[in-house]
Design a protein around this motif. Structure first.
Motif, PDB file in Angstrom:
ATOM      1  N   SER A   1       0.832  -1.202   0.000  1.00 17.51           N
ATOM      2  CA  SER A   1       0.000   0.000   0.000  1.00 17.51           C
ATOM      3  C   SER A   1       0.867   1.252   0.000  1.00 17.51           C
ATOM      4  CB  SER A   1      -0.886   0.020   1.244  1.00 17.51           C
ATOM      5  OG  SER A   1      -0.120   0.365   2.397  1.00 17.51           O
ATOM      6  N   PRO A   2       0.298   2.374  -0.406  1.00 19.38           N
ATOM      7  CA  PRO A   2       0.958   3.649  -0.116  1.00 19.38           C
ATOM      8  C   PRO A   2       1.026   3.842   1.401  1.00 19.38           C
ATOM      9  CG  PRO A   2      -0.825   3.914  -1.721  1.00 19.38           C
ATOM     10  CD  PRO A   2      -0.964   2.556  -1.145  1.00 19.38           C
ATOM     11  N   PRO A   3       1.878   4.724   1.877  1.00 27.36           N
ATOM     12  CA  PRO A   3       1.921   4.972   3.326  1.00 27.36           C
ATOM     13  C   PRO A   3       0.624   5.632   3.789  1.00 27.36           C
ATOM     14  CG  PRO A   3       3.306   6.545   2.160  1.00 27.36           C
ATOM     15  CD  PRO A   3       2.875   5.547   1.156  1.00 27.36           C
ATOM     16  N   TYR A   4       0.242   5.353   5.011  1.00 27.61           N
ATOM     17  CA  TYR A   4      -0.962   5.947   5.581  1.00 27.61           C
ATOM     18  C   TYR A   4      -0.721   6.173   7.069  1.00 27.61           C
ATOM     19  CZ  TYR A   4      -1.724   1.187   7.225  1.00 27.61           C
ATOM     20  OH  TYR A   4      -1.558  -0.036   7.825  1.00 27.61           O
ATOM     21  N   SER A   5      -1.613   6.882   7.683  1.00 23.15           N
ATOM     22  CA  SER A   5      -1.581   7.093   9.131  1.00 23.15           C
ATOM     23  C   SER A   5      -2.958   6.769   9.678  1.00 23.15           C
ATOM     24  CB  SER A   5      -1.208   8.535   9.467  1.00 23.15           C
ATOM     25  OG  SER A   5      -1.145   8.717  10.857  1.00 23.15           O
ATOM     26  N   SER A   6      -3.031   5.834  10.610  1.00 25.97           N
ATOM     27  CA  SER A   6      -4.316   5.382  11.137  1.00 25.97           C
ATOM     28  C   SER A   6      -4.450   5.729  12.610  1.00 25.97           C
ATOM     29  CB  SER A   6      -4.459   3.871  10.954  1.00 25.97           C
ATOM     30  OG  SER A   6      -3.633   3.180  11.872  1.00 25.97           O
ATOM     31  N   THR A   7      -5.685   5.616  13.074  1.00 26.76           N
ATOM     32  CA  THR A   7      -5.960   5.851  14.500  1.00 26.76           C
ATOM     33  C   THR A   7      -5.682   4.616  15.332  1.00 26.76           C
ATOM     34  OG1 THR A   7      -8.263   5.180  14.280  1.00 26.76           O
ATOM     35  CG2 THR A   7      -7.751   7.504  13.870  1.00 26.76           C
ATOM     36  N   GLY A   8      -5.601   3.464  14.664  1.00 28.58           N
ATOM     37  CA  GLY A   8      -5.390   2.226  15.397  1.00 28.58           C
ATOM     38  C   GLY A   8      -6.620   1.725  16.112  1.00 28.58           C
ATOM     39  N   MET A   9      -7.795   2.197  15.722  1.00 29.30           N
ATOM     40  CA  MET A   9      -9.032   1.808  16.400  1.00 29.30           C
ATOM     41  C   MET A   9      -9.959   1.010  15.482  1.00 29.30           C
ATOM     42  SD  MET A   9      -8.563   3.035  19.397  1.00 29.30           S
ATOM     43  CE  MET A   9     -10.205   2.924  20.128  1.00 29.30           C
ATOM     44  N   GLY A  10      -9.446   0.472  14.402  1.00 32.18           N
ATOM     45  CA  GLY A  10     -10.292  -0.216  13.440  1.00 32.18           C
ATOM     46  C   GLY A  10     -10.679  -1.616  13.875  1.00 32.18           C
ATOM     47  N   PRO A  11     -11.622  -2.253  13.134  1.00 36.38           N
ATOM     48  CA  PRO A  11     -12.120  -3.581  13.512  1.00 36.38           C
ATOM     49  C   PRO A  11     -11.273  -4.741  12.993  1.00 36.38           C
ATOM     50  CG  PRO A  11     -13.346  -2.758  11.630  1.00 36.38           C
ATOM     51  CD  PRO A  11     -12.400  -1.657  12.030  1.00 36.38           C
ATOM     52  N   LEU A  12     -10.307  -4.489  12.121  1.00 41.03           N
ATOM     53  CA  LEU A  12      -9.547  -5.574  11.516  1.00 41.03           C
ATOM     54  C   LEU A  12      -8.293  -5.888  12.313  1.00 41.03           C
ATOM     55  CD1 LEU A  12      -9.684  -4.729   7.697  1.00 41.03           C
ATOM     56  CD2 LEU A  12     -11.282  -6.097   9.049  1.00 41.03           C
ATOM     57  N   SER A  13      -7.900  -7.176  12.259  1.00 41.07           N
ATOM     58  CA  SER A  13      -6.629  -7.551  12.866  1.00 41.07           C
ATOM     59  C   SER A  13      -5.484  -7.077  11.979  1.00 41.07           C
ATOM     60  CB  SER A  13      -6.563  -9.062  13.043  1.00 41.07           C
ATOM     61  OG  SER A  13      -6.248  -9.673  11.822  1.00 41.07           O
ATOM     62  N   ARG A  14      -4.285  -7.147  12.495  1.00 39.91           N
ATOM     63  CA  ARG A  14      -3.120  -6.717  11.733  1.00 39.91           C
ATOM     64  C   ARG A  14      -2.547  -7.836  10.870  1.00 39.91           C
ATOM     65  NH1 ARG A  14      -1.598  -1.828  13.112  1.00 39.91           N
ATOM     66  NH2 ARG A  14       0.531  -2.070  12.300  1.00 39.91           N
ATOM     67  N   LYS A  15      -3.174  -8.986  10.926  1.00 39.97           N
ATOM     68  CA  LYS A  15      -2.788 -10.115  10.089  1.00 39.97           C
ATOM     69  C   LYS A  15      -4.040 -10.951   9.844  1.00 39.97           C
ATOM     70  CE  LYS A  15       0.138 -14.260  10.009  1.00 39.97           C
ATOM     71  NZ  LYS A  15       1.162 -15.054  10.761  1.00 39.97           N
ATOM     72  N   ASP A  16      -4.383 -11.176   8.595  1.00 40.62           N
ATOM     73  CA  ASP A  16      -5.591 -11.944   8.333  1.00 40.62           C
ATOM     74  C   ASP A  16      -5.579 -12.452   6.903  1.00 40.62           C
ATOM     75  OD1 ASP A  16      -7.956 -13.168   8.912  1.00 40.62           O
ATOM     76  OD2 ASP A  16      -9.109 -11.347   9.289  1.00 40.62           O
ATOM     77  N   SER A  17      -6.446 -13.425   6.640  1.00 41.72           N
ATOM     78  CA  SER A  17      -6.660 -13.965   5.306  1.00 41.72           C
ATOM     79  C   SER A  17      -8.143 -13.887   4.982  1.00 41.72           C
ATOM     80  CB  SER A  17      -6.208 -15.430   5.226  1.00 41.72           C
ATOM     81  OG  SER A  17      -4.802 -15.525   5.363  1.00 41.72           O
ATOM     82  N   GLY A  18      -8.445 -13.790   3.680  1.00 44.50           N
ATOM     83  CA  GLY A  18      -9.846 -13.742   3.284  1.00 44.50           C
ATOM     84  C   GLY A  18     -10.566 -15.018   3.656  1.00 44.50           C
ATOM     85  N   VAL A  19      -9.989 -16.168   3.279  1.00 43.36           N
ATOM     86  CA  VAL A  19     -10.419 -17.486   3.719  1.00 43.36           C
ATOM     87  C   VAL A  19      -9.152 -18.291   3.959  1.00 43.36           C
ATOM     88  CG1 VAL A  19     -12.643 -17.465   2.521  1.00 43.36           C
ATOM     89  CG2 VAL A  19     -10.618 -18.329   1.339  1.00 43.36           C
ATOM     90  N   PHE A  20      -9.309 -19.457   4.598  1.00 43.81           N
ATOM     91  CA  PHE A  20      -8.152 -20.298   4.899  1.00 43.81           C
ATOM     92  C   PHE A  20      -8.318 -21.658   4.245  1.00 43.81           C
ATOM     93  CE2 PHE A  20      -8.264 -17.288   8.400  1.00 43.81           C
ATOM     94  CZ  PHE A  20      -6.942 -16.878   8.462  1.00 43.81           C
ATOM     95  N   ILE A  21      -7.264 -22.096   3.555  1.00 43.16           N
ATOM     96  CA  ILE A  21      -7.211 -23.430   2.968  1.00 43.16           C
ATOM     97  C   ILE A  21      -5.885 -24.040   3.403  1.00 43.16           C
ATOM     98  CG2 ILE A  21      -7.196 -24.793   0.858  1.00 43.16           C
ATOM     99  CD1 ILE A  21      -8.806 -22.589  -0.485  1.00 43.16           C
ATOM    100  N   ALA A  22      -5.957 -25.073   4.242  1.00 37.59           N
ATOM    101  CA  ALA A  22      -4.733 -25.667   4.773  1.00 37.59           C
ATOM    102  C   ALA A  22      -4.029 -26.537   3.744  1.00 37.59           C
ATOM    103  CB  ALA A  22      -5.069 -26.498   6.019  1.00 37.59           C
ATOM    104  N   ASP A  23      -4.758 -27.068   2.786  1.00 38.85           N
ATOM    105  CA  ASP A  23      -4.195 -27.965   1.777  1.00 38.85           C
ATOM    106  C   ASP A  23      -3.239 -27.193   0.885  1.00 38.85           C
ATOM    107  OD1 ASP A  23      -3.757 -29.680  -0.443  1.00 38.85           O
ATOM    108  OD2 ASP A  23      -5.704 -30.639  -0.150  1.00 38.85           O
ATOM    109  N   GLN A  24      -1.948 -27.557   0.931  1.00 38.81           N
ATOM    110  CA  GLN A  24      -0.926 -26.841   0.175  1.00 38.81           C
ATOM    111  C   GLN A  24      -0.849 -27.259  -1.289  1.00 38.81           C
ATOM    112  OE1 GLN A  24       1.466 -24.300   1.703  1.00 38.81           O
ATOM    113  NE2 GLN A  24      -0.556 -24.354   2.666  1.00 38.81           N
ATOM    114  N   GLY A  25      -1.663 -28.244  -1.664  1.00 41.70           N
ATOM    115  CA  GLY A  25      -1.678 -28.684  -3.047  1.00 41.70           C
ATOM    116  C   GLY A  25      -2.832 -28.112  -3.849  1.00 41.70           C
ATOM    117  N   VAL A  26      -3.428 -27.037  -3.346  1.00 39.61           N
ATOM    118  CA  VAL A  26      -4.556 -26.385  -4.001  1.00 39.61           C
ATOM    119  C   VAL A  26      -4.167 -24.955  -4.329  1.00 39.61           C
ATOM    120  CG1 VAL A  26      -6.932 -25.585  -3.715  1.00 39.61           C
ATOM    121  CG2 VAL A  26      -6.249 -27.805  -2.817  1.00 39.61           C
ATOM    122  N   ALA A  27      -4.526 -24.501  -5.517  1.00 40.88           N
ATOM    123  CA  ALA A  27      -4.373 -23.089  -5.876  1.00 40.88           C
ATOM    124  C   ALA A  27      -5.760 -22.474  -5.995  1.00 40.88           C
ATOM    125  CB  ALA A  27      -3.623 -22.928  -7.193  1.00 40.88           C
ATOM    126  N   VAL A  28      -5.894 -21.285  -5.429  1.00 42.31           N
ATOM    127  CA  VAL A  28      -7.121 -20.522  -5.589  1.00 42.31           C
ATOM    128  C   VAL A  28      -6.989 -19.740  -6.895  1.00 42.31           C
ATOM    129  CG1 VAL A  28      -8.585 -18.705  -4.639  1.00 42.31           C
ATOM    130  CG2 VAL A  28      -7.524 -20.387  -3.115  1.00 42.31           C
TER     131      VAL A  28
END
Length: 1006
Positions: free
Chosen positions: A898-925
């Protein structure tokens, strides 16, 4: 003298032949009687028999045909034909065994010869004819004008229904239909939809005529998507697709078609610059047969085309797609009958035991972007009034295929393998745009994936829903533009003969606007989405997988790094405006090195799959590269590189085990640039005349020479060599070779500047690997192909296309190669016009960067600044079968910053996340996107291991609680249960695909 009574009277007035002639002066009289393929209405019992006489010295004659009882069957007037005299008469031929007849030839009132013949009835054929006009967007006129022609054809088709209710017009591709409803009044669009729904107009499902070899996985997966969207919105269906002009496609096309609701495919091959696909007749006309060139390709072909996963489409493959004009439909019914009968009775395929069918398919009613001549409609209808057989049916494609499948479906042959990405080398006539196109497709996929966070990064109310829909509409247009740029027409028909003409330039500018618009839209969507995520993240703690982060915490400057691939990644990434900036996640600082342009290189660690990390950004001391001076070798991690002092190519490469990876006997090393001049009017097929293929090309090869080399240390990241080189045809050549301390690969970047030239040229990059008769596997859209093993006869072996990787491996070792910007490559040698029928790889690969070989359609010259990247890694035989895909995707699909930004740090999202999770390493989305109808998210998967199994998908940022099976065009199937722990499971076939629609509680699953 067409009146029969007048002809007979005239014939009787002819003088009698002399009774006595010298035997020497009397040529032998030969009488032939041959049934045609034409049977008389109304019941098809009478066959039109052709009587021919040679050796008769008379201006005309008459043939009398009697049955074995001496009863007169009929007479035929015989008139000059050039080779003798000939005429036709109707003869009853109802019994399969045929019957005996006596043929007597008379001149005046004198019988001059006779012959007893047995006449057997030919097959009573049914010819299904797809009345359509080929879509060449921009070939004959400017792109918008070409589409208007197709809209006018649909206007005429709808207007014709009242007076010609049995005549079927077919839209060759969905683009014709979509363009029509967008540019005509709504009422006209409703009339068209009703005609499609009632089967009065044919619907072919491919959006346009694509170059499948240059498409990314998700772009390829969307080839039917516009048709699916069009059909869903109007309550329509489709079963067939047409693919004309483009001579071959990747082996996974059946997989895609089946996954998108298509069961039937009619294709018409244009063998231009695809010499092995010439028919034997075409090769003979150009005097190409023999000379050790091998077999030519026979048409038509009728078979089940099976994808790697076992899915099939019923495929009719012909060497024509303008059959209406070829068979005289624009002339008259008699000429139609003559041409059709000659074709049916003399074609080698129809005469062979391998074609027991009594049906065939014709395609096309006009030329490229042609308006239908209304005389054709009248001629076809009059033909059917005269002749019961061949029964000529103006039909939709599925009408033919359903008949074939019903009668012979279980007995048809099955073929697997690709049919050759021949025309794709024309895209290298604009190498800079081809590289941009490759990148834009991946950015567009990332933009769709990032939209999974839309509802969580938009505040409720205040127009959020409208903004989300506006972005979705922009992405739909983005994909349409990408599909149009990948359409097979690159420019005008005069591109080679008049490269500077106003029309040539205008059409290329129009074509390029598709790419410019799509790339700009994708970049803007990704940048904005990353900013929204960054501004919505919680400060302080790291959050958890799928969690909401901490409650509050310090905000401040930050960046988001997003990984659109299916696996967690560590990767070196460029940080715009990142010089002298510290990046940390979870208290761990990433190594960074400043670059002269104000950006920085950073070693991103453990970015989650289909997800992001939010980083804290702060100031730090400058950390530029460390200059080690002029050297020719570098070492980092497990890699050791030595440059050739003459060329600057990589003369030696070892990868940790001490084994030499370079075979430099023929070429000076890896990444050697090879500039080729010459080849006009030769077997390279650079002109329009096919007989030029007999001439061997006169080529001049120049290899790069070393100017200077220096080494730079990249503290915490690795080391690199910056090499200046010289090359004929280029004004500057800079190569950067980068090795990494922690990553299992090396990167190469070549930047050149070259002047444009109309002289024939090509540029390659040689990679002579030290391998012995290796197996070569190639990633293609939605799958992989093994060279030679997975190729049909006639497939292209002079060049190939890869999606993300090529894996060359022998019994001892292997190398994985990726060319993100240059999809084309050759094996063993550069392209020299050999038009190979077989190939045995020897370990040398050439990136096929650019050429101007096409005499039409594609660009005649190119110049300016070009950049092309490569990634190499060691990967031996027996490795995890999904590992090539993981490394290849990493090479081609960057981490997005991303471009640089400045946030309040009060948002609802975690600082690390995935849209969905697929543990199988032999699958490509393949792709993940909000559904077009805004009901859930559609996930498209492909297997990379060759093992069928159930694959589990867990919620991430997208918190689904319901699921349904769907297909690649978002048509729903059965419900999929969601387990108590929140995951949904879907069956994934070996080497196959699957699609899943996921629903949040608000969206429901119905």
């Amino acid at each position: 003298m067409t009146h029969r009574r007048s002809f007979v009277a005239w014939l009787g007035s002819l003088p009698l032949l002399p009774r006595h002639r010298s035997l020497r002066s009397t040529p032998p009289i030969v009488i032939e009687a041959t049934p045609t393929a034409l049977y008389q209405q109304p019941d098809g019992r009478n066959n039109l028999v052709r009587v021919a006489v040679t050796g008769l010295d008379a201006p005309a004659a008459r043939a009398r045909l009697t049955d074995r009882r001496g009863t007169l069957v009929g007479t035929a007037g015989l008139l000059p034909t050039g080779a003798g005299l000939a005429g036709e008469l109707w003869v009853p031929l109802s019994r399969a065994a045929g019957a005996e007849f006596q043929v007597d030839v008379e001149v005046g009132k004198q019988r001059i010869g006779g012959r007893r013949v047995r006449l057997a009835p030919p097959r009573r054929w049914t010819l299904y004819w797809i009345a359509s006009s080929h879509t060449d967007v921009g070939l004959t006129e400017r792109q918008d004008e070409c589409l208007e022609v197709h809209r006018q054809n649909l206007d005429a088709a709808l207007a014709r229904l009242a007076s010609h209710p049995d005549f079927r017009w077919t839209a060759e591709c969905a683009l014709q239909l979509i363009s029509y409803v967008e540019n005509r009044a709504p009422a006209a669009g409703e009339v068209l939809a009703r005609a499609l729904r009632d089967g009065k107009v044919g619907f072919s499902a491919l959006f346009a005529q694509p170059l499948t070899g240059i498409l990314e996985h998700e772009t390829f997966a969307r080839l039917i998507w516009p048709a699916g969207l069009f059909a869903r919105e109007r309550g329509l269906g489709y079963r067939a697709a047409q693919l004309s002009d483009v001579p071959g496609q990747t082996l996974t096309l059946p997989t895609l078609l089946a996954a998108s609701g298509v069961r039937y495919l009619a294709s018409g091959v244009n063998p231009e610059r695809a010499a092995p696909l010439l028919s034997p007749a075409e090769a003979a006309r150009a005097q190409l047969a023999g000379g050790g060139r091998g077999e030519w390709t026979t048409y038509p072909q009728l078979y089940w085309w099976e994808g790697p996963d076992g899915s099939r489409v019923l495929h009719w493959r012909a060497d024509q797609y303008a059959d209406g004009l070829r068979f005289g439909f624009d002339a008259d019914p008699a000429e139609m009958g003559r041409r059709l009968s000659d074709w049916l009775l003399t074609h080698p395929v129809f005469l062979s035991p391998g074609y027991p069918y009594d049906v065939a398919l014709l395609s096309g009613a006009a030329g490229d972007n042609g308006l239908l001549d209304e005389r054709i409609v009248a001629n076809v209808e009059e033909f059917s009034r005269r002749f019961a057989y061949p029964r000529l049916v103006a039909a939709r494609p599925e009408d033919f295929f359903r008949d074939v499948e019903r009668r012979w479906g279980t007995k048809l042959p099955v073929r697997r393998g690709d049919t050759g990405c021949y025309r794709e080398d024309g895209a290298a006539s604009t190498a800079a745009e081809l590289g941009r196109y490759r990148a834009a497709q991946l950015v567009a996929r990332a933009a769709e994936l990032l939209a999974l966070w839309d509802e969580r990064t938009e505040p409720p109310g205040g127009g959020a829903a409208d903004r989300i829909e506006q972005r979705a509409a922009a992405r739909r247009k983005m994909w349409r533009d990408l599909l149009l740029f990948g359409e097979h027409t690159w420019g005008g028909s005069a591109g080679g003969s008049d490269p500077d003409g106003a029309e040539t330039l205008a059409r290329w500018q129009y074509k390029r606007r598709f790419l410019d618009g799509a790339a700009a839209a994708a970049d803007a969507q990704v940048a904005a989405a990353l900013i929204r995520i960054g501004l919505s993240t919680a400060g302080g703690g790291t959050g958890g997988t799928g969690g909401t982060g901490g409650a509050g915490g310090a905000g401040g400057a930050g960046r988001v790094v997003f990984n659109a691939s299916s696996w967690a990644r560590s990767e070196v990434v460029r940080i715009p405006e990142g010089a002298a900036r510290r990046l940390t996640h979870d208290g761990r600082e990433w190594p960074t090195v400043d670059l002269p342009d104000g950006s920085a290189l950073a070693l991103a660690r453990d970015v989650p799959s289909l997800g992001y990390l939010a980083l804290a950004e702060s100031e730090r001391a400058p950390n530029p590269p460390r200059d080690d001076g002029a050297v020719l070798e570098a070492q980092a991690g497990g890699f050791h590189v030595v440059l050739d002092p003459a060329s600057g190519a990589i003369h030696s490469l070892t990868t940790g085990d001490g084994v030499e990876r370079v075979r430099s006997a023929d070429w000076s090393g890896l990444n050697q640039l090879v500039y080729v001049q010459g080849g006009a009017h030769s077997a390279l097929w650079t002109g329009r005349a096919r007989d030029e293929l007999r001439a061997a090309p006169d080529l001049t090869l120049s290899q790069a020479e070393l100017g200077s080399a220096r080494r730079e240390r990249l503290p915490g990241i690795g080391t690199r060599l910056v090499v200046e080189r010289k090359l004929q045809g280029c004004t500057s050549v800079t190569t950067v070779v980068t090795l990494y301390d922690e990553l299992p690969w090396m990167d190469l970047v070549n930047r050149i500047t070259k002047p444009a030239t109309l002289e024939k040229e090509a540029l390659y990059v040689a990679f002579p690997f030290a391998l012995t008769k290796p197996t070569v596997e190639v990633e293609v859209p939605l799958g992989r192909m093994t060279v030679e093993r997975d190729q049909q006869p006639g497939s292209c072996r002079d060049w190939f296309c890869h999606a993300h990787w090529v894996w060359l491996h022998d019994a001892a070792s292997g190398m994985l190669w990726s060319g993100p910007d240059t999809p084309l490559f050759t094996l063993n040698d550069i392209f020299r016009g050999l038009w190979r029928r077989k190939i045995e790889p020897d370990g040398t690969l050439f990136a096929y960067v650019l050429n101007n070989y096409w005499p039409t359609n594609f660009a005649a010259r190119q110049g300016g600044e070009l950049s092309f990247r490569y990634r190499l890694s060691s990967l031996p035989r027996g490795a995890d079968p999904a590992e090539p895909a993981r490394r290849g995707w990493a090479a081609c699909d960057p981490l997005y910053v991303s471009p640089p930004y400045s946030s309040t740090g009060m948002g609802p999202l975690s600082r690390k996340d995935s849209g969905v999770f697929i543990a199988d390493q032999g699958v490509a989305v393949v792709g993940a996107k909000p559904a077009d109808d805004r009901s859930g998210v559609v996930l498209k998967l492909v297997d990379l291991t060759g093992v069928g199994r159930a694959v589990a998908v867990w919620p991430g940022a997208y918190r689904f609680q319901g699921a349904r099976r769907t297909n690649f065009v978002e048509m729903n199937g059965d419900r999929v249960p969601v387990a108590p722990d929140g995951h949904a499971t879907i069956d994934l076939p070996a080497w196959g695909t699957a699609a899943l629609r996921l629903f949040t509680p608000r969206e429901g699953a119905d």
